[in-house]
Scaffold this motif. Structure first.
Motif, PDB file in Angstrom:
ATOM      1  N   ARG A 140       0.764  -1.086  -0.073  1.00  0.00           N
ATOM      2  CA  ARG A 140       0.043  -0.158  -0.177  1.00  0.00           C
ATOM      3  C   ARG A 140       0.950   1.340  -0.019  1.00  0.00           C
ATOM      4  O   ARG A 140       1.748   1.133   0.642  1.00  0.00           O
ATOM      5  N   GLU A 142       0.663   5.305   0.340  1.00  0.00           N
ATOM      6  CA  GLU A 142      -0.243   6.408   0.620  1.00  0.00           C
ATOM      7  C   GLU A 142       0.348   7.720   0.135  1.00  0.00           C
ATOM      8  O   GLU A 142      -0.829   8.874   0.054  1.00  0.00           O
ATOM      9  N   VAL A 228     -15.184   0.896  -2.338  1.00  0.00           N
ATOM     10  CA  VAL A 228     -15.239   1.040  -0.788  1.00  0.00           C
ATOM     11  C   VAL A 228     -16.588   1.735  -0.646  1.00  0.00           C
ATOM     12  O   VAL A 228     -17.029   2.775  -1.162  1.00  0.00           O
ATOM     13  N   GLU A 232     -18.055   3.449   4.464  1.00  0.00           N
ATOM     14  CA  GLU A 232     -17.040   2.397   5.012  1.00  0.00           C
ATOM     15  C   GLU A 232     -15.620   2.984   4.923  1.00  0.00           C
ATOM     16  O   GLU A 232     -15.322   3.957   4.211  1.00  0.00           O
ATOM     17  N   GLU A 233     -14.767   2.425   5.555  1.00  0.00           N
ATOM     18  CA  GLU A 233     -13.336   2.684   5.606  1.00  0.00           C
ATOM     19  C   GLU A 233     -12.478   1.622   5.368  1.00  0.00           C
ATOM     20  O   GLU A 233     -12.799   0.598   5.755  1.00  0.00           O
ATOM     21  N   LEU A 234     -11.436   1.924   4.637  1.00  0.00           N
ATOM     22  CA  LEU A 234     -10.451   0.666   4.266  1.00  0.00           C
ATOM     23  C   LEU A 234      -9.852   0.705   5.580  1.00  0.00           C
ATOM     24  O   LEU A 234      -9.135   1.676   6.097  1.00  0.00           O
ATOM     25  N   GLU A 235      -9.671  -0.591   6.123  1.00  0.00           N
ATOM     26  CA  GLU A 235      -8.765  -0.907   7.210  1.00  0.00           C
ATOM     27  C   GLU A 235      -7.370  -0.885   6.991  1.00  0.00           C
ATOM     28  O   GLU A 235      -7.005  -0.878   5.835  1.00  0.00           O
ATOM     29  N   GLU A 236      -6.348  -0.384   8.041  1.00  0.00           N
ATOM     30  CA  GLU A 236      -5.094  -0.243   7.840  1.00  0.00           C
ATOM     31  C   GLU A 236      -4.425  -1.354   6.988  1.00  0.00           C
ATOM     32  O   GLU A 236      -3.670  -1.029   5.929  1.00  0.00           O
ATOM     33  N   GLY A 237      -4.698  -2.646   7.216  1.00  0.00           N
ATOM     34  CA  GLY A 237      -4.148  -3.732   6.375  1.00  0.00           C
ATOM     35  C   GLY A 237      -4.652  -4.358   5.408  1.00  0.00           C
ATOM     36  O   GLY A 237      -4.248  -5.410   4.998  1.00  0.00           O
ATOM     37  N   PHE A 238      -5.772  -3.593   4.902  1.00  0.00           N
ATOM     38  CA  PHE A 238      -6.585  -4.280   4.047  1.00  0.00           C
ATOM     39  C   PHE A 238      -5.611  -4.592   2.743  1.00  0.00           C
ATOM     40  O   PHE A 238      -5.080  -3.848   2.355  1.00  0.00           O
ATOM     41  N   ASN A 239      -5.942  -5.743   2.319  1.00  0.00           N
ATOM     42  CA  ASN A 239      -5.256  -6.144   1.041  1.00  0.00           C
ATOM     43  C   ASN A 239      -6.088  -6.728  -0.128  1.00  0.00           C
ATOM     44  O   ASN A 239      -6.840  -7.783   0.189  1.00  0.00           O
TER      45      ASN A 239
END
Ligand code: HEM
Length: 242
Positions: A140, A142, A228, A232-239
């Protein structure tokens, strides 16, 4: 149509499951002699939407992008360059850290070996490593909508320093760096690799030899995306590659 009680319950269960985001993943295998060498990208719709409504004068996107690099372990390192040229590109280099893990080394710099750039906001996601005999890096980023803040100094990986001006403006655009449009249909990327024994180094500034093979590619980012849901929010570790 008449449903049995069991069928009805099954249908209800399915309806209650949250919608699975099906990611549109754009993948290129640029070297026909090595099909296991692949580069992929996908971008959440939240990222692209930001750019469309961006009030920034440069129209640059904000939000994460997701990249996947894979290669056989017969490569010492593989790399993806984001941008039109070495001087401005964000460079992702991957090599073996151990028999089961890989190192992701984000670098910048135009002449010879690129230098580690600590201003790159990149994360190696769960799922990365040496998997089924292949190096796999799921990443990821940023701050990939423009060049990372420039490095100053002599250009060796040990003493890389971030210029204050570059860091303050976020990334890119300001001093001749590239800006990438999240919906661009002809975005510039390039790649390179070197064959050789595993480096087995966890050092992001490891010494690397020159590429054996390199090339360029153009990506249509409209072919790379996933939804998304609202709120909703993308979680930190979303893959998205998992
Ligand atoms: C690791 C140490 C590296 C060394 C010592 C090195 C060295 C060089 C040299 C001497 C050239 C000019 C000669 C030629 O075109 O073959 C070159 C060009 C090039 N290299 Fe590298 N390189 C390195 C890493 C990379 C990486 C990681 C990438 C990223 C994908 C890359 C991408 C390119 C590209 C696209 C060119 C042609 C365009 C240009 O010269 O700007 N190189 N490199």
């Amino acid at each position: 149509m008449h449903l049995t009680r069991k069928q009805w319950l099954q249908a209800l269960t399915l309806a209650l499951l949250p919608a699975q985001p099906t990611a549109k993943i754009l993948t290129t295998a640029p070297d026909p002699t090595i099909p296991a060498l692949t580069y992929s990208i996908t971008i959440p719709n939240t990222t692209s939407a930001n750019s469309a409504s961006s009030s920034g004068a440069d129209g640059k996107g904000s939000g994460p992008i997701y990249l996947r690099l894979t290669a056989p372990t017969t490569m010492q390192w593989l790399s993806l360059g984001q941008g039109p040229d070495m001087a401005t590109a964000n460079i992702f280099i991957v090599y073996a850290a151990s028999a089961t893990t890989v190192t992701l080394s984000p670098r910048s710099g135009g002449q010879g070996q690129p230098s580690y750039n600590p201003a790159a906001n990149v994360t190696l996601l769960e799922g990365s490593g040496i998997v089924d005999g292949r190096m796999v890096a799921e990443v990821r980023c940023e701050n990939c909508w423009g060049s990372w803040p420039a490095l100053s100094g002599s250009g060796t990986s040990g003493d890389a320093v971030v210029e204050a001006g570059g860091a303050a403006t976020g990334a890119g655009g300001g001093s001749g760096g590239f800006v990438m449009d999240p919906t661009g249909n002809e975005t510039a990327w390039f790649w390179a690799y070197q064959l050789g024994a595993p480096l087995d180094s966890a050092d992001v500034g490891a010494e690397l030899g020159m590429h054996d093979v390199k090339g360029e590619m153009v990506w249509d980012l409209r072919e790379a995306g996933f939804e998304v849901g609202a709120g909703e929010e993308l979680e930190e570790g979303f893959n998205p590659f998992a």
